[in-house]
Design an enzyme around this catalytic site. Structure first.
Site, mmCIF file in Angstrom:
data_model
loop_
_atom_site.group_PDB
_atom_site.id
_atom_site.type_symbol
_atom_site.label_atom_id
_atom_site.label_comp_id
_atom_site.label_asym_id
_atom_site.label_seq_id
_atom_site.Cartn_x
_atom_site.Cartn_y
_atom_site.Cartn_z
ATOM 1 N N ALA A 163 4.297 4.125 3.201
ATOM 2 C CA ALA A 163 3.890 2.884 2.547
ATOM 3 C C ALA A 163 3.911 1.766 3.575
ATOM 4 O O ALA A 163 4.462 1.918 4.667
ATOM 5 C CB ALA A 163 4.821 2.552 1.382
ATOM 6 N N LYS A 164 3.297 0.655 3.231
ATOM 7 C CA LYS A 164 3.351 -0.538 4.079
ATOM 8 C C LYS A 164 2.984 -1.732 3.213
ATOM 9 O O LYS A 164 2.173 -1.622 2.287
ATOM 10 C CB LYS A 164 2.370 -0.459 5.253
ATOM 11 C CG LYS A 164 2.803 -1.268 6.461
ATOM 12 C CD LYS A 164 3.933 -0.572 7.201
ATOM 13 C CE LYS A 164 4.239 -1.280 8.504
ATOM 14 N NZ LYS A 164 5.223 -0.519 9.307
ATOM 15 N N GLY A 165 3.561 -2.868 3.537
ATOM 16 C CA GLY A 165 3.247 -4.061 2.779
ATOM 17 C C GLY A 165 3.263 -5.286 3.650
ATOM 18 O O GLY A 165 3.662 -5.239 4.816
ATOM 19 N N ASP A 177 9.640 -5.520 9.362
ATOM 20 C CA ASP A 177 8.481 -5.308 10.224
ATOM 21 C C ASP A 177 8.211 -6.640 10.906
ATOM 22 O O ASP A 177 9.084 -7.520 10.924
ATOM 23 C CB ASP A 177 7.288 -4.819 9.390
ATOM 24 C CG ASP A 177 6.262 -4.066 10.227
ATOM 25 O OD1 ASP A 177 5.606 -4.701 11.067
ATOM 26 O OD2 ASP A 177 6.112 -2.852 10.034
ATOM 27 N N ALA A 212 0.846 -1.193 0.000
ATOM 28 C CA ALA A 212 0.000 0.000 0.000
ATOM 29 C C ALA A 212 0.881 1.241 0.000
ATOM 30 O O ALA A 212 1.823 1.348 0.786
ATOM 31 C CB ALA A 212 -0.914 -0.005 1.225
#
Length: 436
Positions: free
Chosen positions: A122-124, A163, A77
């Site tokens: 962002a993050k995934g 993460d 994202a």
């Protein structure tokens, strides 16, 4: 340490009771609306910030060690890049969802802005239990995921980092897979790598270190000497363990810590340095309890201990409408991303319990990631002492900027952090304008 109750109305922060846990996206959007009310920001900019720029969903097939094939779902994202490339972690967890990635990406946007870093959010993640993967399977999964998202990541485009469920080795595989396809070694495509291939000294412990720095500064602000401060830390992974160890070194008394199986408590203080973190030795807290004369307690009970400082550093949504009234700490410093729901925040505010938000407290991770990115693109190496000095300076500067807004506007620390972040983001959007 408890501040006087603020006189402003909190009606807009009320949330109806709901048996379903609040999603990261719901919380992030409510916080955005709340913060926007403290600033004169164009409604069009606020509306744009409610939505991600893009969410990439990919299918990731994996050949298991036994020759069978499983298929997993992955996300990346991208929220906002008005101030620079997208930046954010990559997590492997069975509860990863599209909305979680979007919400966490929004928080990354605010976090980078409050630290005044030239990044967006962002993050995934991949929907997988990393404990179910062998080392070889995790490597194959990472390399295939990298190929699936290769077109949307890059050193000047979108830069992943470790993460939950991922680590420096994961980033090394990702960097290698990307570099092999690009035909040149590109260490700047990820941060949080091992130092041997361009990673920065001090990156892994940076989020915990920033939590400790912010705790120290806040305690000093409220004239609460660390030597007289008791601390409880939920989550003894990289963030919680490093924060606890540093606070202990600086004179605080850490009375409770926990891992996924529960916690331990000693009112006279634990010997934190003798307890391996979850990353160093999984479930070490449980073994420590079996070998020493300390009290056992659940993770839920730890959150309700009568301590000066509570550091929720495990997972999100642990402080909720159901338990916020039972919290006895004077100060909460968020080590995890999104540990406090919107409804819980309102209750804690009404009770005069100060909450230092995650977008400030644990921002050491993205800050040292920025240092790593600078080292990579400039092909220069920094010493650990320089990393610590630079991080200290950046954290204190950000803390001071938030403190000024808290004092000038008589608002909460979370609102203060959002005011700092949104002011910078809104200014960038106004200057750049909207592409027709």
């Amino acid at each position: 340490m408890v501040s006087e109750q603020r006189s402003s109305s909190h009606d807009e922060r009320s949330a109806s009771s709901n048996t379903e846990p609040e999603t990261a996206l719901e919380t992030a959007r409510r916080q955005l609306v709340r913060a926007g009310s403290n600033l004169e920001i164009d409604d069009a900019i606020l509306e744009r910030l409610r939505h991600p720029t893009a969410v990439h969903e990919v299918t990731v097939p994996l050949e298991r060690d036994d020759g069978s094939v499983d298929v997993f779902t992955g996300f990346r994202a991208r929220h906002d890049s008005v101030r620079g490339p997208y930046k954010g972690g990559l997590r492997y967890h069975p509860d990863v969802t599209r909305d979680e990635c979007v919400g966490l990406a929004m928080w990354m946007t605010w976090k980078c802005a409050v630290m005044d870093l030239p990044f967006g959010g962002a993050k995934g993640g991949i929907v997988v239990d990393p404990k179910s993967l062998s080392a070889d399977e995790k490597e194959r999964l990472t390399r295939r995921f990298t190929q699936e998202v290769r077109a949307v990541i890059g050193p000047t485009v979108d830069i992943p980092a470790p993460d939950m469920g991922t680590d420096p080795q994961t980033m090394a595989w990702l960097m290698d897979a990307y570099s092999m396809q690009e035909g040149e070694t590109m260490p700047g495509v990820v941060t949080g790598k091992p130092p041997a291939i361009g990673g920065s000294q001090g990156r892994e412990e940076a989020p915990g270190r920033s939590v400790a720095i912010v705790t120290r500064e806040t305690c000093e602000y409220y004239e609460y000497p660390l030597s007289e401060t008791t601390v409880a830390v939920q989550g003894f992974g990289s963030v919680g363990a490093n924060a606890a160890r540093l606070l202990e070194k600086w004179g605080a008394t850490v009375v409770a810590v926990s891992d996924v199986n529960g916690g331990i408590y000693d009112p006279d203080g634990l010997e934190v340095a003798a307890i391996p973190s979850h990353d160093e030795e999984p479930e070490a807290v449980t073994r420590y309890a079996e070998e020493t004369d300390v009290d056992r307690l659940s993770n839920a009970e730890l959150l309700e201990l009568d301590v000066d400082v509570l550091v929720p550093a495990a997972v999100g949504n642990v402080l909720t409408e159901d338990n916020a009234a039972a919290v006895e700490a004077d100060l909460i410093v968020e080590g995890a991303n999104g540990p406090t729901t919107f409804a819980a925040d309102a209750i804690l505010e009404e009770r005069g319990i100060e909450v230092i938000p995650d977008i400030l407290a644990n921002a050491g991770g993205v800050t040292v990631s920025y240092f790593e990115w600078l080292q990579d693109i400039n092909r220069r190496r920094w010493t650990l002492d320089r990393v610590h000095e630079e991080l200290e300076a950046e954290m204190i500067a950000a803390w001071d900027a938030v403190r000024e807004e808290v004092e000038d506007r008589d608002i909460t620390w979370r609102d203060g952090a959002y005011v700092v972040a949104l002011s910078r983001i809104a200014e960038a959007h106004e200057i750049r304008g909207l592409w027709p």
